[in-house]
Design a protein around this motif. Structure first.
Motif, mmCIF file in Angstrom:
data_model
loop_
_atom_site.group_PDB
_atom_site.id
_atom_site.type_symbol
_atom_site.label_atom_id
_atom_site.label_comp_id
_atom_site.label_asym_id
_atom_site.label_seq_id
_atom_site.Cartn_x
_atom_site.Cartn_y
_atom_site.Cartn_z
ATOM 1 N N SER A 24 0.819 -1.216 0.000
ATOM 2 C CA SER A 24 0.000 0.000 0.000
ATOM 3 C C SER A 24 0.854 1.269 0.000
ATOM 4 C CB SER A 24 -0.918 0.009 1.229
ATOM 5 O OG SER A 24 -0.145 0.056 2.413
ATOM 6 N N GLY A 25 2.165 1.094 0.269
ATOM 7 C CA GLY A 25 3.051 2.253 0.349
ATOM 8 C C GLY A 25 3.338 2.678 1.780
ATOM 9 N N LYS A 26 2.550 2.170 2.734
ATOM 10 C CA LYS A 26 2.797 2.498 4.138
ATOM 11 C C LYS A 26 4.007 1.719 4.647
ATOM 12 C CE LYS A 26 -2.024 3.525 5.300
ATOM 13 N NZ LYS A 26 -3.186 3.146 6.141
ATOM 14 N N SER A 27 4.658 2.287 5.648
ATOM 15 C CA SER A 27 5.800 1.580 6.231
ATOM 16 C C SER A 27 5.651 1.492 7.738
ATOM 17 C CB SER A 27 7.107 2.288 5.870
ATOM 18 O OG SER A 27 7.310 3.420 6.680
ATOM 19 N N ARG A 28 6.273 0.474 8.301
ATOM 20 C CA ARG A 28 6.264 0.273 9.754
ATOM 21 C C ARG A 28 7.689 0.008 10.215
ATOM 22 N NH1 ARG A 28 1.676 -4.366 10.341
ATOM 23 N NH2 ARG A 28 3.282 -5.466 9.129
ATOM 24 N N ALA A 29 7.963 0.422 11.452
ATOM 25 C CA ALA A 29 9.304 0.205 12.012
ATOM 26 C C ALA A 29 9.175 -0.398 13.405
ATOM 27 C CB ALA A 29 10.073 1.522 12.075
ATOM 28 N N PHE A 30 10.119 -1.287 13.742
ATOM 29 C CA PHE A 30 10.078 -1.968 15.036
ATOM 30 C C PHE A 30 11.486 -2.008 15.627
ATOM 31 C CE2 PHE A 30 6.834 -3.632 12.254
ATOM 32 C CZ PHE A 30 5.696 -3.712 13.041
ATOM 33 N N VAL A 31 11.571 -1.782 16.935
ATOM 34 C CA VAL A 31 12.809 -1.988 17.677
ATOM 35 C C VAL A 31 12.528 -3.045 18.729
ATOM 36 C CG1 VAL A 31 14.499 -0.962 19.238
ATOM 37 C CG2 VAL A 31 13.659 0.355 17.292
ATOM 38 N N ASP A 41 10.897 -5.688 18.334
ATOM 39 C CA ASP A 41 9.492 -6.096 18.103
ATOM 40 C C ASP A 41 8.467 -5.095 18.619
ATOM 41 O OD1 ASP A 41 9.925 -8.396 16.618
ATOM 42 O OD2 ASP A 41 10.217 -9.621 18.413
ATOM 43 N N SER A 42 8.896 -3.946 19.126
ATOM 44 C CA SER A 42 7.950 -2.902 19.544
ATOM 45 C C SER A 42 7.874 -1.834 18.454
ATOM 46 C CB SER A 42 8.388 -2.256 20.864
ATOM 47 O OG SER A 42 8.361 -3.195 21.901
ATOM 48 N N PRO A 43 6.664 -1.443 18.036
ATOM 49 C CA PRO A 43 6.535 -0.434 16.984
ATOM 50 C C PRO A 43 7.083 0.922 17.429
ATOM 51 C CG PRO A 43 4.387 -0.944 17.945
ATOM 52 C CD PRO A 43 5.347 -1.927 18.509
ATOM 53 N N VAL A 44 7.773 1.615 16.521
ATOM 54 C CA VAL A 44 8.344 2.937 16.817
ATOM 55 C C VAL A 44 8.074 3.859 15.636
ATOM 56 C CG1 VAL A 44 10.181 1.946 18.249
ATOM 57 C CG2 VAL A 44 10.615 2.369 15.833
ATOM 58 N N ASN A 45 8.130 5.186 15.879
ATOM 59 C CA ASN A 45 7.971 6.127 14.769
ATOM 60 C C ASN A 45 9.329 6.414 14.130
ATOM 61 O OD1 ASN A 45 9.260 8.430 16.115
ATOM 62 N ND2 ASN A 45 7.440 8.493 17.401
ATOM 63 N N LEU A 46 9.289 7.015 12.933
ATOM 64 C CA LEU A 46 10.519 7.227 12.168
ATOM 65 C C LEU A 46 11.485 8.191 12.851
ATOM 66 C CD1 LEU A 46 9.864 7.362 8.319
ATOM 67 C CD2 LEU A 46 10.840 5.553 9.711
ATOM 68 N N ASN A 47 10.948 9.217 13.504
ATOM 69 C CA ASN A 47 11.835 10.175 14.183
ATOM 70 C C ASN A 47 12.656 9.483 15.263
ATOM 71 O OD1 ASN A 47 11.011 12.345 12.648
ATOM 72 N ND2 ASN A 47 9.386 12.950 14.059
ATOM 73 N N SER A 48 12.004 8.623 16.028
ATOM 74 C CA SER A 48 12.713 7.887 17.076
ATOM 75 C C SER A 48 13.721 6.926 16.466
ATOM 76 C CB SER A 48 11.715 7.117 17.945
ATOM 77 O OG SER A 48 10.867 7.999 18.641
#
Length: 550
Positions: free
Chosen positions: A99-106, A108-115
């Motif tokens: 869909s073009g959306k992205s997700r990030a994990f540290v 296994d916990s979801p985090v935002n791109l700035n973090s």
């Protein structure tokens, strides 16, 4: 350090999994083989923004996962601030959906791109020629000097104190603003307060005054009714008390005959006692009841005053007026004591100002002491890198203003040629010279602080074989205290690595894919020989490759 990297469905990469060692790692490959794709994938896991074009197969998601050992990176406070789960072996995963959306994990916990970007900056430093512009940043130049000066503790104290200092200044400004506004209202508030104080407010007073007013306003009518009641009770012949006395005497004669007569007698006697009390009280009321026009006027005025105050302050009763009075007392008192409060705040600011001056001076002195060492080390390294006439003129001047990192203004000047004038780095050094200066600086820094994994992307572009040999030595020396990668086209540097990886393209089922493989010793000989002499390797190229590796 970067332990492993896994990339699935990204650009020309179908499925890549590779493990890395500490020390000095080399990455080579022909132009166009996909080294930039590898860096792009690594950048995504470090927080770079992504789009749908990143996907190799747009029907499937792209997954990039990197595992880092962060035990020596002192990142617990960052993990706490960003609310990450701290693990010495930390896993970062980035997913880009169709869909073009992205997700990030540290971990296994979801985090935002700035973090994720904040964390990524502390894990890998990807250095390419265009990133040498960082060198021209005043902040980066201060970081270099402060690393050598070991100013970390002082800077932390300074920043903490500066935050308090600015907070106190803000509070003072708010007080001064409030004082300016409060002075305008002070006289009016004082007038309102005096009105309420003069009213001698007492809870329940209105009810008592209204009762007294009713009595004084109807004194003649009340006297008439009391007199009538007195006569009805006390008339000698037909008064209620006389009649009830006769009844009591009559029943007294029967009381001894039966308990039921005795009960009647007792009840009548009790009523007679009550009526005697009523009679006496009416008598007393009559004696004390007098017309008092002056008191009536006084009560009336007091009631009018209280009702006017309630109307003025939109209060329903005296208790609300008392609450308003207390609030006005606080406002008036606070305004009258503002000068003392402001003076105390100014004293606090003055003390904090002095503390900041002391810390700033320590920071300045330590910076001044290490600058000659920094200049000598940089010039010595640059001499080996083919810049024998490179000179730095670095000065810190102590000023009056508090900046984010002290009170110093920094002059970081450079001259590449003998007899040349000194100028700012961005004006005095070419792109190739900036790359070598950055390498020299990173080399110096690695001796003083724990740097993250560093990846030099073709930092050796455009340099000669001898200089590249020195570059390789510098990176090899740096790798004693940190993980170093070098993407290179030069065999002299490639031969110095502890580990060697090759980026290559291959066609699988008529589809071009980029891959990465770790080379063994024999494969390294072939790769370096090809770097020396092209695909048609000569025996001399192979011999030279073996010599370089040894």
């Amino acid at each position: 350090m970067l332990i492993s990297l896994s990339i699935k469905n990204y650009a020309l990469i179908d499925n890549l999994q590779v493990s890395f060692n500490d020390g000095f790692s080399i990455i080579t490959g022909e132009t166009g083989a996909g080294k930039s794709i590898l860096l792009g994938g690594l950048s995504l896991v470090l927080g770079k923004r992504a789009d749908l074009s990143s996907l190799k197969n747009t029907d499937e998601k792209c997954v990039i996962e990197a595992i880092f050992n962060i035990s020596n990176y002192h990142l617990k406070s960052l993990f706490k601030t960003e609310d990450f789960d701290y693990e010495e072996q930390t896993i970062i995963r980035r997913e880009i959906l169709p869909s073009g959306k992205s997700r990030a994990f540290v971990n296994d916990s979801p985090v935002n791109l700035n973090s994720l970007q904040l964390l990524g900056e502390r894990l890998i430093d990807i250095h390419s020629q265009h990133q040498t512009l960082e060198l021209t940043s005043n902040d980066f130049q201060f970081q270099i000097i402060d690393a050598l000066a070991n100013n970390e503790t002082e800077l932390q104290n300074y920043k903490s104190e500066l935050k308090l200092y600015k907070s106190l200044q803000k509070e003072l400004n708010e007080l001064l603003h409030f004082q300016a506004e409060a002075i305008k209202e002070h006289d009016y508030n004082s007038f309102l307060l005096n009105e309420l104080v003069e009213a001698n407010l007492v809870v329940g007073e209105i009810e008592l005054l209204e009762e007294e007013y009713e009595t004084l306003n109807n004194v003649e009518s009340i006297k008439e009714k009391l007199a009538e009641s007195y006569q009805l009770l006390g008339e000698e012949q037909i008064g209620i008390i006389s009649t009830l006395t006769l009844l009591k005497n009559s029943l007294q004669k029967l009381a001894g005959m039966s308990s039921k007569y005795e009960d009647l007698y007792n009840r009548v006697n009790s009523s007679l006692i009550d009526l005697d009390d009523v009679f006496a009280e009416i008598d007393g009321l009559q004696e004390n009841l007098e017309a008092n026009p002056s008191r009536l006027e006084e009560v009336n005025l007091k009631l009018q005053k209280l009702h006017n105050l309630m109307q003025k302050h939109v209060a329903t009763d005296v208790s609300e007026l008392i609450t308003i009075k207390n609030s006005l007392e606080e406002k008036v008192s606070y305004t009258e004591n503002l000068d003392d409060t402001i003076q105390k705040k100014q004293i606090e600011i003055s003390k904090k100002h002095e503390e900041l001056n002391i810390i700033s001076e320590v920071i300045h002195n330590k910076r001044s002491e290490v600058i000659p060492t920094l200049v000598n080390q940089l010039q010595d390294i640059l001499k080996d890198l083919g810049m024998p006439n490179a000179q730095f003129k670095i000065e810190v001047s102590y000023g009056n203003d508090f900046f984010a990192n002290g009170k110093d203004a920094l002059s970081f000047l450079f001259s590449a040629n003998k007899g040349g004038s000194f100028n700012e780095l961005k004006k005095a050094a070419s792109g190739g010279e900036l790359s070598r200066i950055m390498l020299a600086i990173k080399s110096v820094l690695s001796k003083y602080i724990q740097l993250p994994t560093i990846m030099f992307d073709e930092i050796d572009t455009g340099v000669s074989g001898e200089i590249s040999n020195k570059m390789g030595d510098i990176m090899l020396e740096m790798s004693k205290t940190m993980q170093v990668f070098s993407i290179t086209h030069l065999p002299q540097i490639a031969a110095k690595g502890h580990s060697h990886y090759k980026v290559f393209k291959e066609d699988v089922n008529e589809v071009t894919q980029t891959n990465l493989m770790k080379l063994n010793h024999d494969e390294r000989i072939v790769e370096i020989a090809q770097m020396l002499g092209g695909l048609e390797m000569s025996s001399s190229a192979i011999a030279h490759a073996k010599e370089l590796l040894n």
